[in-house]
Design a protein around this motif. Structure first.
Motif, PDB file in Angstrom:
ATOM      1  N   VAL A  61       7.727  11.687  24.030  1.00  0.00           N
ATOM      2  CA  VAL A  61       7.064  11.357  22.774  1.00  0.00           C
ATOM      3  C   VAL A  61       7.821  12.022  21.631  1.00  0.00           C
ATOM      4  O   VAL A  61       8.562  12.980  21.836  1.00  0.00           O
ATOM      5  CB  VAL A  61       5.586  11.809  22.771  1.00  0.00           C
ATOM      6  CG1 VAL A  61       4.755  10.962  23.706  1.00  0.00           C
ATOM      7  CG2 VAL A  61       5.449  13.276  23.111  1.00  0.00           C
ATOM      8  N   VAL A 114      -4.891  13.790  23.111  1.00  0.00           N
ATOM      9  CA  VAL A 114      -4.883  12.494  22.449  1.00  0.00           C
ATOM     10  C   VAL A 114      -6.315  11.969  22.388  1.00  0.00           C
ATOM     11  O   VAL A 114      -7.001  11.908  23.410  1.00  0.00           O
ATOM     12  CB  VAL A 114      -3.975  11.499  23.203  1.00  0.00           C
ATOM     13  CG1 VAL A 114      -4.057  10.117  22.600  1.00  0.00           C
ATOM     14  CG2 VAL A 114      -2.550  12.000  23.221  1.00  0.00           C
ATOM     15  N   GLN A 133      -5.302   5.803  20.912  1.00  0.00           N
ATOM     16  CA  GLN A 133      -3.955   5.227  21.049  1.00  0.00           C
ATOM     17  C   GLN A 133      -3.978   3.821  20.486  1.00  0.00           C
ATOM     18  O   GLN A 133      -4.949   3.090  20.648  1.00  0.00           O
ATOM     19  CB  GLN A 133      -3.500   5.237  22.501  1.00  0.00           C
ATOM     20  CG  GLN A 133      -4.309   4.376  23.428  1.00  0.00           C
ATOM     21  CD  GLN A 133      -3.825   4.463  24.865  1.00  0.00           C
ATOM     22  OE1 GLN A 133      -3.004   5.299  25.204  1.00  0.00           O
ATOM     23  NE2 GLN A 133      -4.334   3.593  25.711  1.00  0.00           N
ATOM     24  N   ALA A 175      -3.601   3.950  13.692  1.00  0.00           N
ATOM     25  CA  ALA A 175      -3.484   5.360  14.073  1.00  0.00           C
ATOM     26  C   ALA A 175      -3.660   6.265  12.852  1.00  0.00           C
ATOM     27  O   ALA A 175      -4.326   7.305  12.933  1.00  0.00           O
ATOM     28  CB  ALA A 175      -2.145   5.611  14.745  1.00  0.00           C
ATOM     29  N   ILE A 229       0.198  12.288  14.444  1.00  0.00           N
ATOM     30  CA  ILE A 229       0.475  11.108  15.265  1.00  0.00           C
ATOM     31  C   ILE A 229       1.835  11.270  15.929  1.00  0.00           C
ATOM     32  O   ILE A 229       2.808  11.675  15.285  1.00  0.00           O
ATOM     33  CB  ILE A 229       0.448   9.825  14.408  1.00  0.00           C
ATOM     34  CG1 ILE A 229      -0.938   9.651  13.787  1.00  0.00           C
ATOM     35  CG2 ILE A 229       0.825   8.611  15.234  1.00  0.00           C
ATOM     36  CD1 ILE A 229      -1.014   8.547  12.766  1.00  0.00           C
ATOM     37  N   GLN A 282       4.538   9.141  18.818  1.00  0.00           N
ATOM     38  CA  GLN A 282       4.786   7.800  19.342  1.00  0.00           C
ATOM     39  C   GLN A 282       5.584   7.876  20.629  1.00  0.00           C
ATOM     40  O   GLN A 282       6.378   8.780  20.835  1.00  0.00           O
ATOM     41  CB  GLN A 282       5.484   6.912  18.321  1.00  0.00           C
ATOM     42  CG  GLN A 282       6.940   7.238  18.082  1.00  0.00           C
ATOM     43  CD  GLN A 282       7.536   6.351  17.011  1.00  0.00           C
ATOM     44  OE1 GLN A 282       6.965   6.213  15.945  1.00  0.00           O
ATOM     45  NE2 GLN A 282       8.670   5.759  17.298  1.00  0.00           N
ATOM     46  N   THR A 283       5.326   6.880  21.491  1.00  0.00           N
ATOM     47  CA  THR A 283       6.046   6.783  22.752  1.00  0.00           C
ATOM     48  C   THR A 283       7.243   5.866  22.560  1.00  0.00           C
ATOM     49  O   THR A 283       7.435   5.284  21.490  1.00  0.00           O
ATOM     50  CB  THR A 283       5.136   6.223  23.858  1.00  0.00           C
ATOM     51  OG1 THR A 283       4.800   4.877  23.534  1.00  0.00           O
ATOM     52  CG2 THR A 283       3.886   7.054  24.010  1.00  0.00           C
ATOM     53  N   TYR A 314       1.229   4.478  19.568  1.00  0.00           N
ATOM     54  CA  TYR A 314       0.982   5.587  18.653  1.00  0.00           C
ATOM     55  C   TYR A 314      -0.241   6.350  19.142  1.00  0.00           C
ATOM     56  O   TYR A 314      -1.315   5.783  19.287  1.00  0.00           O
ATOM     57  CB  TYR A 314       0.779   5.070  17.226  1.00  0.00           C
ATOM     58  CG  TYR A 314       2.008   4.374  16.708  1.00  0.00           C
ATOM     59  CD1 TYR A 314       3.087   5.098  16.222  1.00  0.00           C
ATOM     60  CD2 TYR A 314       2.103   2.983  16.735  1.00  0.00           C
ATOM     61  CE1 TYR A 314       4.230   4.462  15.771  1.00  0.00           C
ATOM     62  CE2 TYR A 314       3.242   2.338  16.282  1.00  0.00           C
ATOM     63  CZ  TYR A 314       4.293   3.084  15.800  1.00  0.00           C
ATOM     64  OH  TYR A 314       5.425   2.458  15.355  1.00  0.00           O
ATOM     65  N   TYR A 315      -0.070   7.636  19.428  1.00  0.00           N
ATOM     66  CA  TYR A 315      -1.145   8.500  19.899  1.00  0.00           C
ATOM     67  C   TYR A 315      -1.601   9.384  18.750  1.00  0.00           C
ATOM     68  O   TYR A 315      -0.776  10.029  18.090  1.00  0.00           O
ATOM     69  CB  TYR A 315      -0.678   9.400  21.036  1.00  0.00           C
ATOM     70  CG  TYR A 315      -0.340   8.718  22.338  1.00  0.00           C
ATOM     71  CD1 TYR A 315      -0.918   7.511  22.711  1.00  0.00           C
ATOM     72  CD2 TYR A 315       0.559   9.305  23.213  1.00  0.00           C
ATOM     73  CE1 TYR A 315      -0.611   6.914  23.923  1.00  0.00           C
ATOM     74  CE2 TYR A 315       0.866   8.714  24.424  1.00  0.00           C
ATOM     75  CZ  TYR A 315       0.279   7.515  24.776  1.00  0.00           C
ATOM     76  OH  TYR A 315       0.587   6.935  25.975  1.00  0.00           O
ATOM     77  N   VAL A 362      -3.154  12.734  17.912  1.00  0.00           N
ATOM     78  CA  VAL A 362      -3.325  14.039  18.554  1.00  0.00           C
ATOM     79  C   VAL A 362      -4.247  14.882  17.692  1.00  0.00           C
ATOM     80  O   VAL A 362      -3.970  15.111  16.511  1.00  0.00           O
ATOM     81  CB  VAL A 362      -1.961  14.749  18.728  1.00  0.00           C
ATOM     82  CG1 VAL A 362      -2.137  16.150  19.281  1.00  0.00           C
ATOM     83  CG2 VAL A 362      -1.053  13.922  19.613  1.00  0.00           C
ATOM     84  N   CYS A 420      -9.091   7.678  26.614  1.00  0.00           N
ATOM     85  CA  CYS A 420      -9.139   8.850  25.735  1.00  0.00           C
ATOM     86  C   CYS A 420     -10.435   9.613  25.929  1.00  0.00           C
ATOM     87  O   CYS A 420     -11.456   9.009  26.232  1.00  0.00           O
ATOM     88  CB  CYS A 420      -8.999   8.426  24.278  1.00  0.00           C
ATOM     89  SG  CYS A 420      -7.389   7.710  23.930  1.00  0.00           S
ATOM     90  N   VAL A 480      -1.280  14.677  26.814  1.00  0.00           N
ATOM     91  CA  VAL A 480       0.109  14.247  26.971  1.00  0.00           C
ATOM     92  C   VAL A 480       0.973  15.497  26.931  1.00  0.00           C
ATOM     93  O   VAL A 480       0.882  16.294  26.000  1.00  0.00           O
ATOM     94  CB  VAL A 480       0.540  13.268  25.858  1.00  0.00           C
ATOM     95  CG1 VAL A 480       2.040  13.048  25.882  1.00  0.00           C
ATOM     96  CG2 VAL A 480      -0.180  11.956  25.984  1.00  0.00           C
TER      97      VAL A 480
END
Length: 167
Positions: free
Chosen positions: A74, A93, A96, A103, A120, A122-123, A128-129, A131, A160, A164
């Motif tokens: 991430v 998180v 998502q 987000a 926020i 991103q993977t 977009y997670y 946090v 959620c 992560v």
């Protein structure tokens, strides 16, 4: 002669259409064939399948408890409240999304609910997670996760909240 050929053509068309009746057996055979061919989603053969498989949840023992987390590559999303010093190894998180706009909206609501350090990430996919809390140790992460589950600062949809871990 021309009329005779038209009549013959018409009769052959009628006969060919009447011989192809659909039956339950035909539907069943087609269904079974489709099931056999569709053993997995089309994404399974792409890079996304490898990324998703790497991000499978793992259980980590923390004292007498178990912390379920994903280990995933991430990165901080620019201009979304995160700084490198706040972005630690274990991130709780709470939401998502596939769109950054959504987000950002949830991050604002989380911050208004008392989680001022929310940001926020991103993977690689990108997802977009949001946090809410970032911590350095699994014990801190477990404590924060329990607090967020009890507090429920926003409506959280499954899976959620989760943790992560950045590699």
């Amino acid at each position: 002669m021309k009329n005779l050929s038209i009549i013959i053509l018409f009769l052959s068309a009628i006969l060919s259409f009447s011989s192809c009746k659909t039956t339950e057996e035909n539907y069943r055979a087609a269904y079974e064939l489709a099931k056999k061919k569709d053993s997995g989603s089309p994404v399974d053969s792409t890079i996304y399948a490898r990324i998703r498989n790497e991000a499978r949840p793992q259980a980590v023992a923390v004292g007498n408890d178990t912390l379920r987390m994903k280990t995933e590559y991430v990165a901080l999303t620019p201009e979304t409240g995160g700084t490198a010093d706040r972005f630690k190894t274990y991130n709780i998180v709470v939401a998502q999304f596939k769109q950054l706009f959504n987000a950002k909206s949830v991050r604002k609501r989380i911050a208004a609910a008392g989680y001022n350090d929310a940001f926020i990430i991103q993977t690689r996919e990108p997802l977009y997670y949001v946090v809410a809390v970032s911590s350095s140790s699994p014990a801190e992460a477990l404590e924060s996760l329990k607090r967020i589950e009890a507090d429920r600062p926003v409506v959280m949809k499954d899976p959620c909240p989760f943790v992560v871990r950045k590699p």
